[in-house]
Scaffold this motif. Sequence first.
Motif, PDB file in Angstrom:
ATOM      1  N   GLU A   1       1.076   8.656  -5.394  1.00 23.72           N
ATOM      2  CA  GLU A   1       1.994   8.093  -4.399  1.00 23.72           C
ATOM      3  C   GLU A   1       1.244   7.239  -3.389  1.00 23.72           C
ATOM      4  O   GLU A   1       1.693   6.148  -3.019  1.00 23.72           O
ATOM      5  CB  GLU A   1       2.728   9.233  -3.683  1.00 23.72           C
ATOM      6  CG  GLU A   1       3.648   8.796  -2.551  1.00 23.72           C
ATOM      7  CD  GLU A   1       4.870   8.043  -3.028  1.00 23.72           C
ATOM      8  OE1 GLU A   1       5.534   7.411  -2.190  1.00 23.72           O
ATOM      9  OE2 GLU A   1       5.159   8.091  -4.235  1.00 23.72           O
ATOM     10  N   SER A   2       0.075   7.719  -2.930  1.00 25.16           N
ATOM     11  CA  SER A   2      -0.673   6.947  -1.932  1.00 25.16           C
ATOM     12  C   SER A   2      -1.180   5.641  -2.522  1.00 25.16           C
ATOM     13  O   SER A   2      -1.279   4.627  -1.827  1.00 25.16           O
ATOM     14  CB  SER A   2      -1.836   7.772  -1.377  1.00 25.16           C
ATOM     15  OG  SER A   2      -2.884   7.914  -2.327  1.00 25.16           O
ATOM     16  N   GLY A   3      -1.511   5.634  -3.820  1.00 26.84           N
ATOM     17  CA  GLY A   3      -1.940   4.403  -4.458  1.00 26.84           C
ATOM     18  C   GLY A   3      -0.835   3.379  -4.524  1.00 26.84           C
ATOM     19  O   GLY A   3      -1.065   2.171  -4.327  1.00 26.84           O
ATOM     20  N   SER A   4       0.374   3.841  -4.783  1.00 32.03           N
ATOM     21  CA  SER A   4       1.520   2.940  -4.833  1.00 32.03           C
ATOM     22  C   SER A   4       1.791   2.329  -3.459  1.00 32.03           C
ATOM     23  O   SER A   4       2.001   1.112  -3.320  1.00 32.03           O
ATOM     24  CB  SER A   4       2.751   3.719  -5.318  1.00 32.03           C
ATOM     25  OG  SER A   4       3.878   2.888  -5.373  1.00 32.03           O
ATOM     26  N   ILE A   5       1.741   3.162  -2.427  1.00 36.87           N
ATOM     27  CA  ILE A   5       1.979   2.676  -1.052  1.00 36.87           C
ATOM     28  C   ILE A   5       0.878   1.705  -0.634  1.00 36.87           C
ATOM     29  O   ILE A   5       1.155   0.639  -0.058  1.00 36.87           O
ATOM     30  CB  ILE A   5       2.046   3.871  -0.081  1.00 36.87           C
ATOM     31  CG1 ILE A   5       3.290   4.716  -0.374  1.00 36.87           C
ATOM     32  CG2 ILE A   5       2.046   3.392   1.367  1.00 36.87           C
ATOM     33  CD1 ILE A   5       3.313   6.038   0.367  1.00 36.87           C
ATOM     34  N   ALA A   6      -0.369   2.051  -0.926  1.00 39.26           N
ATOM     35  CA  ALA A   6      -1.491   1.192  -0.537  1.00 39.26           C
ATOM     36  C   ALA A   6      -1.430  -0.159  -1.242  1.00 39.26           C
ATOM     37  O   ALA A   6      -1.761  -1.198  -0.652  1.00 39.26           O
ATOM     38  CB  ALA A   6      -2.811   1.896  -0.836  1.00 39.26           C
ATOM     39  N   MET A   7      -1.010  -0.172  -2.504  1.00 36.77           N
ATOM     40  CA  MET A   7      -0.918  -1.450  -3.230  1.00 36.77           C
ATOM     41  C   MET A   7       0.130  -2.353  -2.609  1.00 36.77           C
ATOM     42  O   MET A   7      -0.071  -3.570  -2.487  1.00 36.77           O
ATOM     43  CB  MET A   7      -0.596  -1.179  -4.706  1.00 36.77           C
ATOM     44  CG  MET A   7      -0.726  -2.404  -5.601  1.00 36.77           C
ATOM     45  SD  MET A   7      -2.441  -2.942  -5.802  1.00 36.77           S
ATOM     46  CE  MET A   7      -2.410  -4.519  -4.950  1.00 36.77           C
ATOM     47  N   ARG A   8       1.251  -1.794  -2.207  1.00 33.38           N
ATOM     48  CA  ARG A   8       2.283  -2.607  -1.540  1.00 33.38           C
ATOM     49  C   ARG A   8       1.751  -3.171  -0.229  1.00 33.38           C
ATOM     50  O   ARG A   8       2.021  -4.323   0.124  1.00 33.38           O
ATOM     51  CB  ARG A   8       3.542  -1.764  -1.294  1.00 33.38           C
ATOM     52  CG  ARG A   8       4.285  -1.386  -2.572  1.00 33.38           C
ATOM     53  CD  ARG A   8       5.699  -0.925  -2.291  1.00 33.38           C
ATOM     54  NE  ARG A   8       5.740   0.317  -1.539  1.00 33.38           N
ATOM     55  CZ  ARG A   8       5.771   1.524  -2.086  1.00 33.38           C
ATOM     56  NH1 ARG A   8       5.739   1.652  -3.410  1.00 33.38           N
ATOM     57  NH2 ARG A   8       5.842   2.613  -1.339  1.00 33.38           N
ATOM     58  N   GLN A   9       0.958  -2.367   0.494  1.00 37.72           N
ATOM     59  CA  GLN A   9       0.359  -2.840   1.745  1.00 37.72           C
ATOM     60  C   GLN A   9      -0.598  -4.000   1.478  1.00 37.72           C
ATOM     61  O   GLN A   9      -0.589  -5.017   2.195  1.00 37.72           O
ATOM     62  CB  GLN A   9      -0.388  -1.699   2.432  1.00 37.72           C
ATOM     63  CG  GLN A   9      -1.139  -2.130   3.700  1.00 37.72           C
ATOM     64  CD  GLN A   9      -2.060  -1.027   4.214  1.00 37.72           C
ATOM     65  OE1 GLN A   9      -1.734   0.161   4.117  1.00 37.72           O
ATOM     66  NE2 GLN A   9      -3.216  -1.404   4.748  1.00 37.72           N
ATOM     67  N   LEU A  10      -1.423  -3.878   0.440  1.00 35.20           N
ATOM     68  CA  LEU A  10      -2.378  -4.938   0.130  1.00 35.20           C
ATOM     69  C   LEU A  10      -1.667  -6.238  -0.235  1.00 35.20           C
ATOM     70  O   LEU A  10      -2.113  -7.332   0.155  1.00 35.20           O
ATOM     71  CB  LEU A  10      -3.287  -4.498  -1.023  1.00 35.20           C
ATOM     72  CG  LEU A  10      -4.324  -3.419  -0.705  1.00 35.20           C
ATOM     73  CD1 LEU A  10      -5.014  -2.949  -1.983  1.00 35.20           C
ATOM     74  CD2 LEU A  10      -5.363  -3.930   0.304  1.00 35.20           C
ATOM     75  N   LEU A  11      -0.587  -6.152  -0.976  1.00 37.02           N
ATOM     76  CA  LEU A  11       0.155  -7.360  -1.357  1.00 37.02           C
ATOM     77  C   LEU A  11       0.771  -8.034  -0.135  1.00 37.02           C
ATOM     78  O   LEU A  11       0.863  -9.269  -0.083  1.00 37.02           O
ATOM     79  CB  LEU A  11       1.234  -7.009  -2.382  1.00 37.02           C
ATOM     80  CG  LEU A  11       0.721  -6.610  -3.775  1.00 37.02           C
ATOM     81  CD1 LEU A  11       1.882  -6.122  -4.639  1.00 37.02           C
ATOM     82  CD2 LEU A  11      -0.002  -7.777  -4.441  1.00 37.02           C
ATOM     83  N   ARG A  12       1.178  -7.228   0.831  1.00 39.31           N
ATOM     84  CA  ARG A  12       1.696  -7.820   2.075  1.00 39.31           C
ATOM     85  C   ARG A  12       0.567  -8.468   2.878  1.00 39.31           C
ATOM     86  O   ARG A  12       0.733  -9.551   3.439  1.00 39.31           O
ATOM     87  CB  ARG A  12       2.392  -6.745   2.935  1.00 39.31           C
ATOM     88  CG  ARG A  12       3.725  -6.262   2.393  1.00 39.31           C
ATOM     89  CD  ARG A  12       4.473  -5.440   3.432  1.00 39.31           C
ATOM     90  NE  ARG A  12       3.716  -4.263   3.864  1.00 39.31           N
ATOM     91  CZ  ARG A  12       3.831  -3.066   3.292  1.00 39.31           C
ATOM     92  NH1 ARG A  12       4.651  -2.902   2.254  1.00 39.31           N
ATOM     93  NH2 ARG A  12       3.136  -2.038   3.740  1.00 39.31           N
ATOM     94  N   ASP A  13      -0.588  -7.789   2.924  1.00 37.78           N
ATOM     95  CA  ASP A  13      -1.703  -8.299   3.721  1.00 37.78           C
ATOM     96  C   ASP A  13      -2.317  -9.561   3.115  1.00 37.78           C
ATOM     97  O   ASP A  13      -2.773 -10.450   3.843  1.00 37.78           O
ATOM     98  CB  ASP A  13      -2.793  -7.230   3.862  1.00 37.78           C
ATOM     99  CG  ASP A  13      -2.343  -6.043   4.702  1.00 37.78           C
ATOM    100  OD1 ASP A  13      -1.310  -6.174   5.397  1.00 37.78           O
ATOM    101  OD2 ASP A  13      -3.014  -4.997   4.662  1.00 37.78           O
ATOM    102  N   ASP A  14      -2.383  -9.627   1.785  1.00 38.12           N
ATOM    103  CA  ASP A  14      -3.008 -10.770   1.116  1.00 38.12           C
ATOM    104  C   ASP A  14      -2.288 -11.030  -0.208  1.00 38.12           C
ATOM    105  O   ASP A  14      -2.726 -10.571  -1.269  1.00 38.12           O
ATOM    106  CB  ASP A  14      -4.494 -10.496   0.869  1.00 38.12           C
ATOM    107  CG  ASP A  14      -5.235 -11.748   0.414  1.00 38.12           C
ATOM    108  OD1 ASP A  14      -4.574 -12.709  -0.021  1.00 38.12           O
ATOM    109  OD2 ASP A  14      -6.475 -11.759   0.495  1.00 38.12           O
ATOM    110  N   PRO A  15      -1.207 -11.777  -0.176  1.00 40.13           N
ATOM    111  CA  PRO A  15      -0.440 -12.034  -1.406  1.00 40.13           C
ATOM    112  C   PRO A  15      -1.246 -12.757  -2.478  1.00 40.13           C
ATOM    113  O   PRO A  15      -0.859 -12.726  -3.655  1.00 40.13           O
ATOM    114  CB  PRO A  15       0.721 -12.917  -0.907  1.00 40.13           C
ATOM    115  CG  PRO A  15       0.829 -12.625   0.556  1.00 40.13           C
ATOM    116  CD  PRO A  15      -0.563 -12.376   1.010  1.00 40.13           C
ATOM    117  N   ALA A  16      -2.363 -13.393  -2.100  1.00 36.51           N
ATOM    118  CA  ALA A  16      -3.150 -14.155  -3.082  1.00 36.51           C
ATOM    119  C   ALA A  16      -4.230 -13.326  -3.757  1.00 36.51           C
ATOM    120  O   ALA A  16      -4.999 -13.864  -4.569  1.00 36.51           O
ATOM    121  CB  ALA A  16      -3.790 -15.365  -2.394  1.00 36.51           C
TER     122      ALA A  16
END
Length: 331
Positions: A226-241
Amino acid sequence: MRRPTLEAVAARAGVSRATASRVVNGQTTVAPHIRDAVERAIDELGYVPNSAARSLVTQRTDSIALVVSEPPTRVFSEDPLFSTVIRSASVELEAVNKQVVLMLASSAESHARVERYIAGGHVDGVMLISMHGADPLPAALSRLRVPVVSYGRPAVPVDIPFVDNDNVGGAEAAVRHLLASGRRRIATIAGPLDMIAGQDRLTGYRNVLRDSDRRSIVAVGDFTRESGSIAMRQLLRDDPALDAVFVANDLMAVGALQSLRQAGRRVPEDVAVVGFDDIDAAKYTEPPLTTMRHPVMEQTAALVRLLLGLFSGGPSDPVILPTELIVRESA
């Protein structure tokens, strides 16, 4: 039926009770033919030694405490690390006629209970696993007159022998693999930073990016899916590229793959993913997960050998095992 007694064994073998006792307790001062006679009598009568009485003679319990500093919901969860360590330790210790006593220590009350149990002489040694931050248990147990070893380098400055894998070097190899494949914006999902494995794998990631003049892009999880899923969404928001992510364990990587799929990102075409541990599930993700193999069974076997060696005054030097890059389709 009454249980066969040691006196009955001695009578059947034609020896004194003291001689039969020496054989039962593993002493070596008995002639081979007498030992054979006593062991034959034990088999014929079905004699089982009284463990309490035997402990008084040998000063051994033949029990080893495996202390896990996690709540039951974490130990008995989807994370295969704990079941693998428990199973491997049991197999290794059974081979030398010892048993594992599993103890969970995730609160102040359970810490006190574990310390009382071990101080009471109920086990011959202790193996610690999954310690967090300023856990007081390692220091408390090191003050007791019982051998203690740690699965992983302790997070606190305490003189306890340990067995670990090369977390820093493994993380460096994972990130270098991503760089070699042409990835430019490499993020990481770090493990909990109150654990040495989380700290070291983050250090390895940062070492390689610093040497290649690339910036770190970090989110932190807790080694759960679950934490990996949440962290990945955060990373995509922080750096979409971003075009790659090194994940500090495979369970979090499974969650990261789910979030990437939900975001419409193709793996590895848009974002490459590398995990750490090489759990069985890594072969069956979509796509199969490239990861760093963490030798859990070998590390557990080495931990048992280290502890057994301490019983006879063996070395207490740390043991560091190598990791291995397992390349699959995700990177």
